[in-house]
Motif scaffolding. Structure first.
Motif, short mmCIF file in Angstrom:
data_model
loop_
_atom_site.label_atom_id
_atom_site.label_comp_id
_atom_site.label_asym_id
_atom_site.label_seq_id
_atom_site.Cartn_x
_atom_site.Cartn_y
_atom_site.Cartn_z
N SER A 135 0.84 -1.20 0.01
CA SER A 135 -0.02 0.10 -0.07
C SER A 135 0.98 1.29 -0.07
O SER A 135 0.35 2.23 -0.76
CB SER A 135 -0.85 -0.12 1.17
N LEU A 136 2.09 1.05 0.65
CA LEU A 136 2.68 2.46 0.85
C LEU A 136 3.40 2.50 -0.71
O LEU A 136 3.53 3.85 -1.08
CB LEU A 136 3.93 1.92 1.75
N ASN A 137 3.99 1.75 -1.16
CA ASN A 137 4.48 1.84 -2.45
C ASN A 137 3.49 2.17 -3.53
O ASN A 137 3.85 3.10 -4.46
CB ASN A 137 4.97 0.53 -2.94
N THR A 138 2.31 1.89 -3.59
CA THR A 138 1.08 2.27 -4.34
C THR A 138 1.06 3.78 -4.37
O THR A 138 0.58 4.57 -5.33
CB THR A 138 -0.06 1.30 -4.13
N PHE A 139 1.04 4.07 -3.10
CA PHE A 139 0.68 5.69 -2.85
C PHE A 139 2.03 6.54 -3.17
O PHE A 139 1.62 7.85 -3.73
CB PHE A 139 0.27 5.76 -1.30
N ILE A 261 11.92 8.86 1.27
CA ILE A 261 10.84 7.72 1.09
C ILE A 261 11.28 6.72 0.24
O ILE A 261 10.96 5.41 0.45
CB ILE A 261 9.55 8.32 0.58
N ALA A 262 12.10 7.13 -0.72
CA ALA A 262 12.53 5.73 -1.80
C ALA A 262 13.48 5.04 -0.93
O ALA A 262 13.57 3.68 -1.19
CB ALA A 262 12.92 6.30 -2.94
N ILE A 263 14.33 5.65 -0.30
CA ILE A 263 14.99 4.86 0.61
C ILE A 263 14.63 3.85 1.85
O ILE A 263 14.75 2.82 1.72
CB ILE A 263 16.12 5.86 1.66
N PHE A 264 13.34 4.48 2.08
CA PHE A 264 12.45 3.71 3.24
C PHE A 264 11.72 2.46 2.43
O PHE A 264 11.81 1.52 3.12
CB PHE A 264 11.52 4.73 3.67
#
Length: 337
Positions: A135-139, A261-264
């Motif tokens: 869900s995090l990636n899709t957002f 956020i990409a790192i995360f």
């Protein structure tokens, strides 16, 4: 099916665009001048390999990567590459944690604030298991891709750069092989954990072609931008910041947040591969296993972000060439078997 395919596509991109890639450090390590053809080959090879991995994971309804790995390299070598994947995921997640520290250092904070923040949030997101990461990636990935492309295209237009390579000067085309190999091994771990959640091969086609096309496009534009600031890259832990210095502070702040956020998301993907691998014989909730894994990683973050990438990424790229060759030959070998 289309929505599910896009969901897996973002999972793949989120696992790939991490501290090394999004910062520009990983791209510069492998590409640089005369690499347009290399990046095009990478996009093709990447899509093909992702298709094979997803197909194997889907056909075996996999919940972790070991059955997928055994299909790719065989049972005899699967033990060796199982250990390599564990070491790879562990060390590259350390790189993500160090990258978070380097990002906050750009704002004059201690690197330990960045490392502590990402560690705490990683534990929180695993309360929702795999669904939280997907869900995090899709957002967030559409925002990251859009923001990164906007900055890079604007920089290219301001510098009046051509987006078309000179095909007569493409001496670095062989870089496509180790670069693809480097990015494929962790994706075996991530995609091997979701085989039981896929419903059809349509999802596989969308995810494999879409991720290869998007990563190839970003890589090509990004590499062309880095070539223009090659003399300044040595002065920056994160090369992207050398490009962002040409823009207002608000743009610098926005892209820095997306970079973090990409790192995360990549750190979360690495821990996902490790936790799903060990959960079969180490009992406990996802968040607790993630917390224990992060505690083991923290002492290694002091090695530094660029130092880890400089030595580990080329080494993994070469060692993973065998896995890449197995993936490329898999359809032929599997047909005969």
């Amino acid at each position: 099916m289309i929505n599910s395919g896009i969901k897996w596509m973002f999972l793949i991109i989120g696992a790939t665009i991490g501290a090394g890639y999004a910062s520009g450090r990983e791209l510069w390590q492998f590409f640089g001048p005369e690499s347009g053809l290399a990046i095009g080959l990478f996009a093709i090879l990447f899509s093909f390999c992702i298709y094979v991995i997803l197909l194997i994971s889907f056909e075996n309804s996999a919940t972790h990567y070991l059955p997928v790995l055994q299909k790719i390299v065989g049972k005899r070598l699967s033990g060796l590459y199982d250990a390599m994947i564990i070491l790879y995921l562990f060390s590259t997640t350390v790189i993500m944690l160090a990258g978070s520290g380097a990002t906050l250092q750009a704002f004059n904070f201690s690197k330990w604030w960045g490392i502590g923040l990402i560690s705490a949030l990683l534990i929180v997101v695993f309360i929702w298991d795999i669904r939280g990461i997907v869900s995090l990636n899709t957002f967030i990935l559409p925002l990251l891709i859009g923001g990164l492309l906007y900055v890079l295209l604007l920089f290219n237009m301001q510098q009046d750069l051509s987006l078309f390579p000179d095909l007569n000067h493409q001496s670095n085309w062989t870089a496509a092989l180790p670069f693809t190999a480097l990015n494929i091994l962790p994706l075996i771990a991530v995609l091997g954990a979701v085989g039981n959640q896929m419903k059809s091969k349509v999802e596989i086609w969308i995810a494999s072609i879409g991720s290869g096309a998007i990563l190839g496009t970003i890589s090509y534009i990004y590499n062309g931008s880095l070539i223009q600031i090659s003399e300044e890259i040595l002065l920056y832990e994160i090369p992207l910041f050398a490009i962002l210095k040409h823009y207002p502070y608000i743009m610098f702040l926005f892209i820095s947040i997306l970079l973090w956020i990409a790192i995360f998301t990549t750190a979360a993907s690495g821990i996902l591969g490790l936790v799903t691998r060990f959960r079969s014989f180490v009992k406990g909730p996802f968040w607790l296993l993630a917390a224990l894994t992060i505690v083991l990683m923290l002492p290694l973050t002091s090695l530094g972000f660029s130092t880890l990438i400089q030595y580990l990424y080329p080494l993994y790229g070469v060692l993973n060439l065998y896995v890449l060759s197995c993936l490329l030959l898999y359809p032929i070998i599997n047909k005969f078997n």
